[in-house]
Design a protein around this motif. Structure first.
Motif, PDB file in Angstrom:
ATOM      1  N   THR A  81       0.844  -1.197   0.000  1.00 11.85           N
ATOM      2  CA  THR A  81       0.000   0.000   0.000  1.00 11.85           C
ATOM      3  C   THR A  81       0.881   1.250   0.000  1.00 11.85           C
ATOM      4  O   THR A  81       1.841   1.345   0.760  1.00 11.85           O
ATOM      5  CB  THR A  81      -0.903   0.027   1.250  1.00 11.85           C
ATOM      6  OG1 THR A  81      -1.770  -1.098   1.217  1.00 11.85           O
ATOM      7  CG2 THR A  81      -1.742   1.302   1.290  1.00 11.85           C
ATOM      8  N   TRP A  82       0.539   2.174  -0.872  1.00  9.12           N
ATOM      9  CA  TRP A  82       1.248   3.461  -0.921  1.00  9.12           C
ATOM     10  C   TRP A  82       0.204   4.549  -0.635  1.00  9.12           C
ATOM     11  O   TRP A  82      -0.667   4.812  -1.452  1.00  9.12           O
ATOM     12  CB  TRP A  82       1.883   3.677  -2.295  1.00  9.12           C
ATOM     13  CG  TRP A  82       2.852   4.828  -2.332  1.00  9.12           C
ATOM     14  CD1 TRP A  82       2.564   6.153  -2.197  1.00  9.12           C
ATOM     15  CD2 TRP A  82       4.272   4.744  -2.522  1.00  9.12           C
ATOM     16  NE1 TRP A  82       3.698   6.901  -2.297  1.00  9.12           N
ATOM     17  CE2 TRP A  82       4.764   6.073  -2.489  1.00  9.12           C
ATOM     18  CE3 TRP A  82       5.156   3.690  -2.721  1.00  9.12           C
ATOM     19  CZ2 TRP A  82       6.113   6.356  -2.660  1.00  9.12           C
ATOM     20  CZ3 TRP A  82       6.501   3.982  -2.884  1.00  9.12           C
ATOM     21  CH2 TRP A  82       6.977   5.294  -2.852  1.00  9.12           C
ATOM     22  N   VAL A  83       0.299   5.139   0.548  1.00 10.32           N
ATOM     23  CA  VAL A  83      -0.631   6.192   0.929  1.00 10.32           C
ATOM     24  C   VAL A  83      -0.206   7.470   0.226  1.00 10.32           C
ATOM     25  O   VAL A  83       0.956   7.893   0.312  1.00 10.32           O
ATOM     26  CB  VAL A  83      -0.655   6.394   2.454  1.00 10.32           C
ATOM     27  CG1 VAL A  83      -1.666   7.477   2.839  1.00 10.32           C
ATOM     28  CG2 VAL A  83      -1.003   5.085   3.152  1.00 10.32           C
ATOM     29  N   MET A  84      -1.158   8.096  -0.457  1.00  7.55           N
ATOM     30  CA  MET A  84      -0.845   9.208  -1.350  1.00  7.55           C
ATOM     31  C   MET A  84      -1.403  10.500  -0.782  1.00  7.55           C
ATOM     32  O   MET A  84      -2.607  10.691  -0.666  1.00  7.55           O
ATOM     33  CB  MET A  84      -1.410   8.919  -2.736  1.00  7.55           C
ATOM     34  CG  MET A  84      -1.039   7.521  -3.210  1.00  7.55           C
ATOM     35  SD  MET A  84      -1.568   7.165  -4.893  1.00  7.55           S
ATOM     36  CE  MET A  84      -0.267   8.021  -5.767  1.00  7.55           C
ATOM     37  N   ASN A  85      -0.494  11.372  -0.410  1.00  8.02           N
ATOM     38  CA  ASN A  85      -0.836  12.616   0.268  1.00  8.02           C
ATOM     39  C   ASN A  85      -1.241  13.679  -0.751  1.00  8.02           C
ATOM     40  O   ASN A  85      -0.467  14.006  -1.645  1.00  8.02           O
ATOM     41  CB  ASN A  85       0.388  13.105   1.045  1.00  8.02           C
ATOM     42  CG  ASN A  85       0.044  14.096   2.115  1.00  8.02           C
ATOM     43  OD1 ASN A  85      -0.683  13.783   3.041  1.00  8.02           O
ATOM     44  ND2 ASN A  85       0.574  15.296   1.998  1.00  8.02           N
ATOM     45  N   PRO A  86      -2.436  14.248  -0.665  1.00  5.65           N
ATOM     46  CA  PRO A  86      -2.857  15.240  -1.655  1.00  5.65           C
ATOM     47  C   PRO A  86      -2.120  16.561  -1.478  1.00  5.65           C
ATOM     48  O   PRO A  86      -1.852  16.990  -0.368  1.00  5.65           O
ATOM     49  CB  PRO A  86      -4.347  15.417  -1.364  1.00  5.65           C
ATOM     50  CG  PRO A  86      -4.456  15.145   0.104  1.00  5.65           C
ATOM     51  CD  PRO A  86      -3.442  14.066   0.393  1.00  5.65           C
ATOM     52  N   ALA A  87      -1.785  17.200  -2.577  1.00  2.13           N
ATOM     53  CA  ALA A  87      -1.155  18.521  -2.513  1.00  2.13           C
ATOM     54  C   ALA A  87      -1.856  19.499  -3.448  1.00  2.13           C
ATOM     55  O   ALA A  87      -2.126  20.632  -3.080  1.00  2.13           O
ATOM     56  CB  ALA A  87       0.324  18.429  -2.874  1.00  2.13           C
ATOM     57  N   GLU A  88      -2.148  19.045  -4.656  1.00  2.00           N
ATOM     58  CA  GLU A  88      -2.774  19.900  -5.658  1.00  2.00           C
ATOM     59  C   GLU A  88      -4.101  19.277  -6.073  1.00  2.00           C
ATOM     60  O   GLU A  88      -4.149  18.171  -6.595  1.00  2.00           O
ATOM     61  CB  GLU A  88      -1.856  20.070  -6.859  1.00  2.00           C
ATOM     62  CG  GLU A  88      -0.525  20.729  -6.505  1.00  2.00           C
ATOM     63  CD  GLU A  88       0.377  20.872  -7.707  1.00  2.00           C
ATOM     64  OE1 GLU A  88       0.172  21.845  -8.461  1.00  2.00           O
ATOM     65  OE2 GLU A  88       1.245  20.033  -7.893  1.00  2.00           O
ATOM     66  N   GLU A  89      -5.177  20.000  -5.861  1.00  2.00           N
ATOM     67  CA  GLU A  89      -6.525  19.482  -6.066  1.00  2.00           C
ATOM     68  C   GLU A  89      -6.747  19.020  -7.504  1.00  2.00           C
ATOM     69  O   GLU A  89      -7.471  18.054  -7.756  1.00  2.00           O
ATOM     70  CB  GLU A  89      -7.546  20.564  -5.678  1.00  2.00           C
ATOM     71  CG  GLU A  89      -8.993  20.101  -5.615  1.00  2.00           C
ATOM     72  CD  GLU A  89      -9.689  20.226  -6.958  1.00  2.00           C
ATOM     73  OE1 GLU A  89     -10.685  19.503  -7.164  1.00  2.00           O
ATOM     74  OE2 GLU A  89      -9.228  21.029  -7.788  1.00  2.00           O
ATOM     75  N   PRO A 130      -8.256  27.532   5.317  1.00  2.00           N
ATOM     76  CA  PRO A 130      -7.384  26.441   4.868  1.00  2.00           C
ATOM     77  C   PRO A 130      -8.091  25.522   3.879  1.00  2.00           C
ATOM     78  O   PRO A 130      -9.301  25.312   3.961  1.00  2.00           O
ATOM     79  CB  PRO A 130      -7.067  25.699   6.172  1.00  2.00           C
ATOM     80  CG  PRO A 130      -8.275  25.937   7.030  1.00  2.00           C
ATOM     81  CD  PRO A 130      -8.786  27.311   6.674  1.00  2.00           C
ATOM     82  N   SER A 131      -7.352  24.974   2.933  1.00  2.00           N
ATOM     83  CA  SER A 131      -7.903  23.998   1.979  1.00  2.00           C
ATOM     84  C   SER A 131      -6.755  23.149   1.438  1.00  2.00           C
ATOM     85  O   SER A 131      -6.257  22.275   2.131  1.00  2.00           O
ATOM     86  CB  SER A 131      -8.663  24.710   0.856  1.00  2.00           C
ATOM     87  OG  SER A 131      -7.842  25.677   0.211  1.00  2.00           O
ATOM     88  N   ASP A 132      -6.319  23.409   0.223  1.00  2.00           N
ATOM     89  CA  ASP A 132      -5.123  22.797  -0.348  1.00  2.00           C
ATOM     90  C   ASP A 132      -4.439  23.848  -1.210  1.00  2.00           C
ATOM     91  O   ASP A 132      -4.977  24.935  -1.425  1.00  2.00           O
ATOM     92  CB  ASP A 132      -5.446  21.524  -1.142  1.00  2.00           C
ATOM     93  CG  ASP A 132      -6.351  21.792  -2.332  1.00  2.00           C
ATOM     94  OD1 ASP A 132      -5.893  22.451  -3.293  1.00  2.00           O
ATOM     95  OD2 ASP A 132      -7.525  21.363  -2.305  1.00  2.00           O
TER      96      ASP A 132
END
Length: 360
Positions: A42-50, A190-192
């Protein structure tokens, strides 16, 4: 890790040239598992750009690791930075889990993760946070943001919120303990990274945005970086593309350099496969991080022939498609060995804000 600030390059690629793109991942909510025929990581993918499909963006690296080891890597996209941290905290010795995270995660959950390496963007180990405004806002300094509304990325994003809060505090504004609380001298949304930038452009009530340079530098002319930062041009991988996109934004502040984001691994997972995968990441050549451009265009429902057109031949729609194509380029082209000590500056930043990262 040695300090390479003096020799950092800042070359950028316009298009990706190596094979390895695949179809978008079928995302799974489960942790890594195995059966008689297949081992799943499993590779947990951290959001940065919507606007970016991160599973598509990461496909070249996953293809490389899968081809070298025979494992299957399943991307698990999270909703925000906090969800990434929570997924890593829940993992135990039975979970085969890597993750791309914000630098802040190293300080936030140090006992739950080991640092595999620091992602390098075209030779640079460091990146920047920016605070920008629109060209017609009438705002010329951070001090003038008192009483205004400021958009940022996620609450625990280092470049999207923590560094902007520190810059605002150093300018004399009362941040009121944010992000672990509400600012006293301005309103905070705050959002992204991408959403903060778009809110700045589209919402007249928002006077500034705090984001990573990767999100807003393309909207800021290079000469503004030259005026406000002594080292951005030499260190930042984003400098060459500065000012290349519309609309133009006005630069209000540039942070001190920040260690680039890490790849981390569930600290409780201890088997040979983990270390084999880590070594492969460290040894990977730059083409392991590159898409085949035609395959990527097709994944994004683009006509690959657009890639061969001259700029003056492109329609407005095709220009937007090329921007989307560029956004799905994997933003790093190497992973250098690193450990928790390389992220000590993040803890120092939090301390300056009076924050306890592990309590956020």
């Amino acid at each position: 890790m040695t300090d390479k600030r003096a020799t950092f390059g800042h070359s950028r690629r316009n298009f990706l040239t190596a094979a390895g793109a695949g179809a978008t991942l079928a995302l799974a909510g489960c942790m890594g598992s195995s059966d008689d025929d297949e081992t799943t990581i499993t590779w947990v993918m951290n959001p940065a750009e919507e606007a970016v499909d991160i599973a598509t963006q990461y496909r070249p690296l996953f293809n490389y690791l899968e081809a070298e080891t025979g494992v299957t890597i399943e991307g698990q996209e999270t909703a925000d930075y906090a969800a990434t941290v929570q997924a890593l905290q829940r993992a135990d010795e039975n979970d085969r889990m890597f993750a791309d995270t914000s630098p802040g995660a190293v300080a936030q959950i140090p006992d739950d993760i080991d640092v595999v390496g620091m992602r390098l963007a075209f030779g640079s180990e460091l990146y920047y946070s920016l605070i920008t405004t629109t060209v017609d806002s009438g705002i010329d300094s951070l001090e003038e943001l008192e009483g205004e509304t400021i958009a940022t990325a996620g609450a625990t994003s280092v470049s999207g919120t923590l560094a902007p809060m520190l810059m605002l505090s150093q300018a004399g504004l009362d941040v009121g303990g944010a992000p672990d609380g509400s600012p006293n001298d301005f309103d905070w949304r705050p959002s992204d990274h991408d959403t903060a930038r778009e809110q700045l452009v589209q919402d007249p009530d928002i006077m500034a945005a705090g984001t990573g340079a990767f999100s807003t530098a393309p909207h800021v002319p290079q000469e503004q970086f030259d005026e406000l930062s002594e080292d951005f041009a030499d260190i930042s991988a984003e400098y060459d593309g500065a000012g290349s996109r519309d609309p133009e934004l006005k630069l209000l502040a540039v942070s001190d350099p920040i260690p680039r984001a890490p790849i981390v691994v569930n600290a409780d997972w201890d088997e040979d496969l983990r270390y084999e995968l880590e070594d492969l990441m460290h040894e990977a050549e730059s083409d392991a991080f590159q898409h085949d451009p035609v395959a990527l265009a097709e994944d994004l429902s683009m006509d690959p022939e657009i890639l061969d057109k001259d700029e003056d031949e492109l329609t407005e729609e095709e220009q937007e498609q090329l921007s989307t194509f560029a956004d799905h380029e994997l933003w790093f082209d190497g992973i250098e060995p690193a450990d928790h000590s390389d992220y000590a500056p993040i803890s120092d930043l939090a301390n300056e804000l009076g924050l306890d990262f592990e309590e956020l």
